[in-house]
Design an enzyme around this catalytic site. Structure first.
Site, short mmCIF file in Angstrom:
data_model
loop_
_atom_site.label_atom_id
_atom_site.label_comp_id
_atom_site.label_asym_id
_atom_site.label_seq_id
_atom_site.Cartn_x
_atom_site.Cartn_y
_atom_site.Cartn_z
N TYR A 35 0.83 -1.20 0.00
CA TYR A 35 0.00 0.00 0.00
C TYR A 35 0.87 1.26 0.00
O TYR A 35 1.79 1.39 0.81
CB TYR A 35 -0.93 0.01 1.22
CG TYR A 35 -1.95 1.12 1.14
CD1 TYR A 35 -3.18 0.91 0.51
CD2 TYR A 35 -1.68 2.38 1.64
CE1 TYR A 35 -4.11 1.94 0.39
CE2 TYR A 35 -2.60 3.41 1.53
CZ TYR A 35 -3.81 3.18 0.90
OH TYR A 35 -4.72 4.21 0.78
N ASN A 82 -3.52 6.26 6.23
CA ASN A 82 -4.20 7.07 7.23
C ASN A 82 -4.93 6.18 8.24
O ASN A 82 -4.85 4.95 8.19
CB ASN A 82 -5.14 8.08 6.57
CG ASN A 82 -6.26 7.40 5.78
OD1 ASN A 82 -6.61 6.25 6.02
ND2 ASN A 82 -6.85 8.13 4.86
N THR A 97 3.82 10.06 11.57
CA THR A 97 5.28 9.98 11.66
C THR A 97 5.79 10.75 12.86
O THR A 97 5.13 11.67 13.37
CB THR A 97 5.92 10.51 10.37
OG1 THR A 97 7.33 10.21 10.38
CG2 THR A 97 5.73 12.01 10.22
N GLN A 127 10.03 16.46 9.46
CA GLN A 127 9.02 15.44 9.77
C GLN A 127 7.65 16.07 10.01
O GLN A 127 6.62 15.47 9.69
CB GLN A 127 9.47 14.61 10.96
CG GLN A 127 10.68 13.74 10.68
CD GLN A 127 10.52 12.87 9.44
OE1 GLN A 127 9.67 11.99 9.40
NE2 GLN A 127 11.31 13.13 8.41
N HIS A 183 5.11 16.26 7.06
CA HIS A 183 4.28 15.14 6.59
C HIS A 183 2.81 15.35 6.87
O HIS A 183 1.96 15.02 6.04
CB HIS A 183 4.72 13.84 7.28
CG HIS A 183 5.91 13.19 6.65
ND1 HIS A 183 5.84 12.49 5.47
CD2 HIS A 183 7.20 13.12 7.05
CE1 HIS A 183 7.04 12.03 5.16
NE2 HIS A 183 7.88 12.39 6.10
N GLU A 225 9.95 6.55 16.14
CA GLU A 225 10.09 5.99 14.79
C GLU A 225 11.47 6.34 14.23
O GLU A 225 12.20 5.49 13.73
CB GLU A 225 8.99 6.56 13.90
CG GLU A 225 9.06 6.10 12.45
CD GLU A 225 8.06 6.81 11.56
OE1 GLU A 225 7.81 6.32 10.45
OE2 GLU A 225 7.55 7.87 11.96
N HIS A 226 11.82 7.64 14.30
CA HIS A 226 13.14 8.11 13.88
C HIS A 226 13.81 8.79 15.07
O HIS A 226 13.22 9.68 15.68
CB HIS A 226 13.04 9.15 12.75
CG HIS A 226 12.17 8.75 11.60
ND1 HIS A 226 10.84 9.11 11.51
CD2 HIS A 226 12.45 8.04 10.49
CE1 HIS A 226 10.33 8.63 10.38
NE2 HIS A 226 11.29 7.97 9.75
N ASP A 274 14.83 8.68 4.62
CA ASP A 274 13.58 8.65 3.87
C ASP A 274 13.81 8.27 2.42
O ASP A 274 12.92 7.70 1.78
CB ASP A 274 12.89 10.02 3.92
CG ASP A 274 12.20 10.27 5.24
OD1 ASP A 274 11.93 9.29 5.97
OD2 ASP A 274 11.94 11.45 5.55
N GLU A 310 0.25 -33.90 30.88
CA GLU A 310 -0.69 -32.92 30.35
C GLU A 310 -2.08 -33.53 30.13
O GLU A 310 -2.96 -32.87 29.58
CB GLU A 310 -0.15 -32.34 29.04
CG GLU A 310 1.12 -31.53 29.25
CD GLU A 310 1.60 -30.83 27.99
OE1 GLU A 310 1.04 -31.09 26.90
OE2 GLU A 310 2.53 -30.00 28.10
N HIS A 319 -1.63 -38.44 22.67
CA HIS A 319 -0.36 -37.96 22.14
C HIS A 319 0.71 -39.03 22.33
O HIS A 319 1.50 -39.31 21.42
CB HIS A 319 0.08 -36.68 22.87
CG HIS A 319 -0.61 -35.44 22.41
ND1 HIS A 319 -1.96 -35.28 22.43
CD2 HIS A 319 -0.10 -34.28 21.90
CE1 HIS A 319 -2.29 -34.08 21.97
NE2 HIS A 319 -1.16 -33.45 21.64
#
Length: 440
Positions: free
Chosen positions: A129, A221, A244, A266, A269, A335-336, A369, A423, A428
């Site tokens: 996307y 978004n 961001t 930043q 954005h 993030e950064h 970036d 168990e 099993h």
């Protein structure tokens, strides 16, 4: 312009820092009731519903979901040569970095006759996307496609909103970047309905199949994020990306112009973007404020930037020392994260929580970036405390392949039975012991 938070008198606990530090407040749950009917409509009616929502939200109805190959070729042919050269450089650097992320299969000999192999298999089909809102992001095409291709994903579709300005096609720069990377499938649909169409697939207006994907990656978004949350499980997702954010840890020796321009970059954005300065120098904080007062007015998107910088998600945090600043940025988990201090490399080596770290005065976030070679699809909202950015690994699945001989199974059968009994799962154990029964 930046609200100040003074933490010099005491060092808050990690819990206090989480509530004290500025952070964008994005309530995905609040829009789920808007997004759910969109997702349901696309599940029931496929491309018809997606195109109806495209007309409603984007003001244009494409003739088809899939962009004709001729349009991709035309977009690449008409791309500004300087932009093409920059994209080619970005692609080459990203490929170099991501090539070193490839995994290799490993086989462990647990016992004689018993092996476990970890086999790395790429996701078969991925939807990438690329947003189309306040800005155009051909760089995001690069950041999504390169690691997917490097991982060996065989089927890729780039999904980006239709643009009324371009006759119902995605932005030409998006199409050109896809063509440059060899991606032949691009869908002119975005938003929650685009994510839903990627997940459910459908039939295009010309009767061609729009095959569903196994995973969707890439930022968007709040409505895109809500759709990813609703569809997680049917599809894999990389993350729920929020606005961001940048944090700059700086001391008195930092250049206030560098710090201010990086905070502005930043904030450009989105009005919800977060720009946070953490410093032990009041003098630097004052100088950065002075730079911001001049530079914000002079830049193109000044209103958007001023909104972001003056919002509750941005601010200047004053600390007593760089060590205290490290505790703050680790709690923030940006993030950064930029480190603009004395001995920046040593300080950066101590960082535990960040999507990406940019070391010293010559490593701005905007380099990452576009052309550092690193990936710019990174965790936001503090998720860097537990999550990583997009990488080759995002598109790979580790599968354990178990192979034991009869003797190797016999040697461990008693332990399997003991654990199965503990168990209260006797069948099993019987699945093992049955193999050694005398049935003659």
């Amino acid at each position: 312009m930046l609200t100040r938070i003074d933490l010099r008198s005491a060092v808050p606990t990690p819990a206090e820092l989480r509530t004290t530090l500025p952070r964008a407040q994005v309530d995905v749950d609040a829009v789920l009731h808007h997004v759910r009917p969109i997702v349901d409509a696309v599940r029931e009616r496929g491309a018809d519903a997606a195109l109806e929502y495209t007309e409603r939200f984007d003001g244009v109805r494409p003739a088809a979901v899939r962009v004709p190959a001729a349009e991709l070729d035309r977009a690449l042919a008409e791309l500004d040569p300087a932009v093409r050269a920059a994209l080619e450089e970005s692609i080459e650097r990203a490929r170099r970095v991501h090539a070193d992320q490839r995994r290799t299969d490993t086989t462990t000999r647990v016992v004689p006759g018993g092996t476990v192999t970890e086999k790395w298999v790429p996701v078969a089909r991925v939807g990438l996307y690329v947003p189309g809102g306040l800005a155009v992001y051909p760089s995001s095409v690069v950041m999504n496609v390169v690691p997917a291709q490097t991982a060996g994903v065989e089927s890729l579709v780039v999904c980006s909103p239709a643009q009324a300005e371009f006759g119902g096609l995605p932005h030409p720069a998006i199409m050109a970047a896809a063509a440059l990377l060899g991606v032949t499938e691009v869908w002119a649909v975005g938003g929650a309905h685009g994510v839903a169409l990627l997940a459910y697939g459908g039939t295009d207006t010309d009767g061609a199949a729009l095959d569903p994907v196994d995973m969707v990656t890439g930022p968007g978004n709040i409505y895109v994020t809500a759709a990813k949350r609703l569809l997680r499980g049917l599809i894999g997702i990389d993350s729920e990306a929020g606005p961001t954010e940048i944090a700059v840890l700086a001391d008195a020796g930092a250049d206030p112009a560098h710090v201010a321009t990086d905070l502005i970059s930043q904030a450009e954005h989105d009005p919800l973007a977060a720009s946070v300065l953490v410093t032990d120098s009041v003098e630097l904080a004052d100088a950065v404020d002075a730079e911001l007062a001049v530079r914000v007015k002079a830049t193109k998107h000044s209103e958007r930037i001023a909104t972001a910088l003056s919002g509750p998600q941005s601010g200047c945090v004053l600390v007593s020392s760089v060590d205290d600043g490290l505790r703050v940025v680790d709690a923030y988990a940006a993030e950064h994260l930029e480190i603009q201090t004395a001995d920046a490399a040593a300080v950066a080596a101590r960082v535990r929580n960040a999507g990406a770290v940019f070391v010293g005065p010559w490593s701005p976030v905007s380099l990452g970036d576009y052309c550092a070679g690193s990936n710019h699809v990174l965790p936001t909202g503090g998720c860097a405390r537990h999550s990583s950015g997009l990488s080759v690994q995002t598109f790979l699945r580790g599968i354990h392949v178990v192979e034991y001989t009869e003797d190797a199974l016999r040697a461990v059968a008693g332990h399997v039975v003991a654990l199965a009994t503990a168990e209260d799962l006797p069948a099993h154990g019987e699945a093992v012991t049955a193999r050694f029964e005398d049935r003659s």
